[in-house]
Design a protein around this motif. Sequence first.
Motif, PDB file in Angstrom:
ATOM      1  N   GLN A  39       0.816  -1.211   0.000  1.00  0.00           N
ATOM      2  CA  GLN A  39       0.000   0.000   0.000  1.00  0.00           C
ATOM      3  C   GLN A  39       0.850   1.260   0.000  1.00  0.00           C
ATOM      4  N   ARG A  40       1.958   1.243   0.696  1.00  0.00           N
ATOM      5  CA  ARG A  40       2.850   2.403   0.679  1.00  0.00           C
ATOM      6  C   ARG A  40       3.484   2.592  -0.687  1.00  0.00           C
ATOM      7  N   ARG A  41       3.835   1.508  -1.360  1.00  0.00           N
ATOM      8  CA  ARG A  41       4.402   1.614  -2.711  1.00  0.00           C
ATOM      9  C   ARG A  41       3.356   2.150  -3.686  1.00  0.00           C
ATOM     10  N   GLN A  42       2.108   1.717  -3.547  1.00  0.00           N
ATOM     11  CA  GLN A  42       1.045   2.227  -4.417  1.00  0.00           C
ATOM     12  C   GLN A  42       0.825   3.717  -4.172  1.00  0.00           C
ATOM     13  N   LEU A  43       0.858   4.126  -2.927  1.00  0.00           N
ATOM     14  CA  LEU A  43       0.700   5.534  -2.575  1.00  0.00           C
ATOM     15  C   LEU A  43       1.811   6.365  -3.212  1.00  0.00           C
ATOM     16  N   GLU A  44       3.013   5.827  -3.204  1.00  0.00           N
ATOM     17  CA  GLU A  44       4.167   6.528  -3.757  1.00  0.00           C
ATOM     18  C   GLU A  44       4.020   6.753  -5.267  1.00  0.00           C
ATOM     19  N   ARG A  45       3.281   5.906  -5.937  1.00  0.00           N
ATOM     20  CA  ARG A  45       3.130   5.987  -7.388  1.00  0.00           C
ATOM     21  C   ARG A  45       2.051   6.974  -7.844  1.00  0.00           C
ATOM     22  N   LEU A  46       1.262   7.504  -6.918  1.00  0.00           N
ATOM     23  CA  LEU A  46       0.201   8.435  -7.297  1.00  0.00           C
ATOM     24  C   LEU A  46       0.791   9.783  -7.697  1.00  0.00           C
ATOM     25  N   ASP A  47       0.212  10.401  -8.738  1.00  0.00           N
ATOM     26  CA  ASP A  47       0.682  11.728  -9.133  1.00  0.00           C
ATOM     27  C   ASP A  47       0.005  12.800  -8.278  1.00  0.00           C
ATOM     28  N   ALA A  48       0.437  14.060  -8.458  1.00  0.00           N
ATOM     29  CA  ALA A  48      -0.040  15.170  -7.624  1.00  0.00           C
ATOM     30  C   ALA A  48      -1.562  15.332  -7.709  1.00  0.00           C
ATOM     31  N   ARG A  49      -2.143  15.157  -8.890  1.00  0.00           N
ATOM     32  CA  ARG A  49      -3.592  15.294  -9.043  1.00  0.00           C
ATOM     33  C   ARG A  49      -4.331  14.221  -8.248  1.00  0.00           C
ATOM     34  N   MET A  50      -3.863  13.002  -8.315  1.00  0.00           N
ATOM     35  CA  MET A  50      -4.491  11.910  -7.566  1.00  0.00           C
ATOM     36  C   MET A  50      -4.359  12.128  -6.066  1.00  0.00           C
ATOM     37  N   LEU A  51      -3.198  12.620  -5.638  1.00  0.00           N
ATOM     38  CA  LEU A  51      -3.002  12.893  -4.213  1.00  0.00           C
ATOM     39  C   LEU A  51      -3.976  13.969  -3.738  1.00  0.00           C
ATOM     40  N   ARG A  52      -4.152  15.024  -4.535  1.00  0.00           N
ATOM     41  CA  ARG A  52      -5.117  16.068  -4.167  1.00  0.00           C
ATOM     42  C   ARG A  52      -6.522  15.488  -4.041  1.00  0.00           C
ATOM     43  N   ASP A  53      -6.870  14.568  -4.928  1.00  0.00           N
ATOM     44  CA  ASP A  53      -8.201  13.939  -4.889  1.00  0.00           C
ATOM     45  C   ASP A  53      -8.468  13.227  -3.569  1.00  0.00           C
ATOM     46  N   ILE A  54      -7.428  12.681  -2.953  1.00  0.00           N
ATOM     47  CA  ILE A  54      -7.620  11.969  -1.684  1.00  0.00           C
ATOM     48  C   ILE A  54      -7.168  12.795  -0.477  1.00  0.00           C
ATOM     49  N   GLY A  55      -6.863  14.074  -0.731  1.00  0.00           N
ATOM     50  CA  GLY A  55      -6.555  14.981   0.364  1.00  0.00           C
ATOM     51  C   GLY A  55      -5.163  14.856   0.946  1.00  0.00           C
ATOM     52  N   LEU A  56      -4.213  14.413   0.131  1.00  0.00           N
ATOM     53  CA  LEU A  56      -2.825  14.278   0.589  1.00  0.00           C
ATOM     54  C   LEU A  56      -1.914  15.172  -0.218  1.00  0.00           C
ATOM     55  N   THR A  57      -0.767  15.485   0.355  1.00  0.00           N
ATOM     56  CA  THR A  57       0.264  16.236  -0.352  1.00  0.00           C
ATOM     57  C   THR A  57       1.453  15.314  -0.591  1.00  0.00           C
ATOM     58  N   GLU A  58       2.370  15.782  -1.416  1.00  0.00           N
ATOM     59  CA  GLU A  58       3.583  14.997  -1.632  1.00  0.00           C
ATOM     60  C   GLU A  58       4.397  14.888  -0.351  1.00  0.00           C
ATOM     61  N   ALA A  59       4.310  15.892   0.502  1.00  0.00           N
ATOM     62  CA  ALA A  59       4.998  15.841   1.800  1.00  0.00           C
ATOM     63  C   ALA A  59       4.400  14.743   2.683  1.00  0.00           C
ATOM     64  N   ASP A  60       3.063  14.572   2.632  1.00  0.00           N
ATOM     65  CA  ASP A  60       2.413  13.501   3.387  1.00  0.00           C
ATOM     66  C   ASP A  60       2.926  12.138   2.931  1.00  0.00           C
ATOM     67  N   VAL A  61       3.040  11.978   1.626  1.00  0.00           N
ATOM     68  CA  VAL A  61       3.521  10.703   1.073  1.00  0.00           C
ATOM     69  C   VAL A  61       4.979  10.484   1.473  1.00  0.00           C
ATOM     70  N   HIS A  62       5.782  11.523   1.380  1.00  0.00           N
ATOM     71  CA  HIS A  62       7.195  11.403   1.756  1.00  0.00           C
ATOM     72  C   HIS A  62       7.327  10.989   3.222  1.00  0.00           C
ATOM     73  N   ARG A  63       6.514  11.590   4.078  1.00  0.00           N
ATOM     74  CA  ARG A  63       6.534  11.248   5.509  1.00  0.00           C
ATOM     75  C   ARG A  63       6.121   9.783   5.715  1.00  0.00           C
ATOM     76  N   GLU A  64       5.091   9.347   5.020  1.00  0.00           N
ATOM     77  CA  GLU A  64       4.626   7.956   5.144  1.00  0.00           C
ATOM     78  C   GLU A  64       5.694   6.977   4.660  1.00  0.00           C
ATOM     79  N   MET A  65       6.366   7.319   3.577  1.00  0.00           N
ATOM     80  CA  MET A  65       7.394   6.431   3.036  1.00  0.00           C
ATOM     81  C   MET A  65       8.601   6.330   3.962  1.00  0.00           C
ATOM     82  N   GLY A  66       8.822   7.335   4.804  1.00  0.00           N
ATOM     83  CA  GLY A  66       9.944   7.314   5.719  1.00  0.00           C
ATOM     84  C   GLY A  66       9.687   6.537   6.997  1.00  0.00           C
ATOM     85  N   ARG A  67       8.448   6.121   7.201  1.00  0.00           N
ATOM     86  CA  ARG A  67       8.116   5.372   8.425  1.00  0.00           C
ATOM     87  C   ARG A  67       8.629   3.935   8.313  1.00  0.00           C
ATOM     88  N   PRO A  68       9.048   3.360   9.425  1.00  0.00           N
ATOM     89  CA  PRO A  68       9.444   1.949   9.402  1.00  0.00           C
ATOM     90  C   PRO A  68       8.249   1.073   9.013  1.00  0.00           C
TER      91      PRO A  68
END
Length: 78
Positions: A39-68
Amino acid sequence: MGDLSLFRPAAGATNGGPQLTKVVTRSSFWARLGAAWRQRRQLERLDARMLRDIGLTEADVHREMGRPLWDAPHPWRL
């Protein structure tokens, strides 16, 4: 080797008895880790428009990807 399980005592259990709320087997544990990884890898593959659609920013994704991997959001936990 026997099945190893992780136990979590029941909320409010004070007598130290065998009150258990959930038992998670090893295979279930690994399945959850695998799901979190996918799920984290799928989240990482979303473009900026898709992230906006689900209420996330690229910073949110970056933070999630950095979690253990074992640091999953609360609903994924036991």
